[in-house]
Write an enzyme that holds these catalytic residues in place. Sequence first.
Site, short mmCIF file in Angstrom:
data_model
loop_
_atom_site.label_atom_id
_atom_site.label_comp_id
_atom_site.label_asym_id
_atom_site.label_seq_id
_atom_site.Cartn_x
_atom_site.Cartn_y
_atom_site.Cartn_z
N SER A 143 0.85 -1.19 0.00
CA SER A 143 0.00 0.00 0.00
C SER A 143 0.89 1.24 0.00
O SER A 143 2.00 1.21 0.55
CB SER A 143 -0.89 0.02 1.25
OG SER A 143 -1.56 1.26 1.38
N TYR A 157 -1.72 -0.38 10.31
CA TYR A 157 -1.87 -0.89 8.94
C TYR A 157 -0.67 -0.49 8.09
O TYR A 157 -0.10 -1.32 7.37
CB TYR A 157 -3.16 -0.35 8.32
CG TYR A 157 -3.35 -0.70 6.87
CD1 TYR A 157 -3.77 -1.97 6.48
CD2 TYR A 157 -3.09 0.25 5.87
CE1 TYR A 157 -3.93 -2.29 5.14
CE2 TYR A 157 -3.26 -0.07 4.53
CZ TYR A 157 -3.67 -1.34 4.17
OH TYR A 157 -3.84 -1.66 2.84
#
Length: 248
Positions: A143, A157
């Site tokens: 990501s 995350y």
Amino acid sequence: MAKVMVITGGSRGIGAATALLAARDGYRVCINYQTDDAQARDTLEQIHAFGARAIAIKADASNEDEVIALFHRVDAELGPITALVNNAATIAHQSRVEEMSEFRLLKMMKTNVVGPMLCAKHAIARMSTRHGGFGGSIVNVSSVAARLGSPNEYVDYAASKGAIDAFTLGLSKELAGEGIRVNAVRPGYIHTQFHALSGDPDRVRKLEKALPVGRGGQPDEVAEAILWLSSEMASYVTGTFLDLGGGR
């Protein structure tokens, strides 16, 4: 030799788009998923509709016993794996670090870091020339959060995806002489259901206008990058990160 791709988190979003594109490109496809039976069946039916060979396997990709069973089924029903896409991941509600529970942190790291490492372990045992395999490809779905940090939102995350970046780089060097290429894609704001897990299902729509390109991405755009990295067109590419963040 048949091309066989295993996609974790393959029932919807980026995973489903990758499964459909891979099937059209001649792969036999294993759709791994954990909870959504209906969505997995729908994706599988779409693949079967144009005559491709595919199976859907319900398994927790961060549980080694279930990963072992998954790969045994792939061996028996599709043949030797040639490509792994580590796509399964989770996210939690926006929070500062001092508000995060131990349970949240452990679940985040188990799903987003341990899971991909376990799946890679069992793919390597089949693909590596060191173990009598014929080589292959691993693509990890990271990501843009890995390089931005997601402060005040999802530092856990972002940290898990930073770990995936380090894993990608290290594993690519470890396997470069064994016929396995290891790369990663780093999506940004993509129109999927993923952010519903964070309690903000409209996140991409609300924030996309601030991106340099002025819009969020589509799952198919990420899938195209994954398929390219998995293909022979990327035969000299390993340890590489493709950002799909719309300029972010």
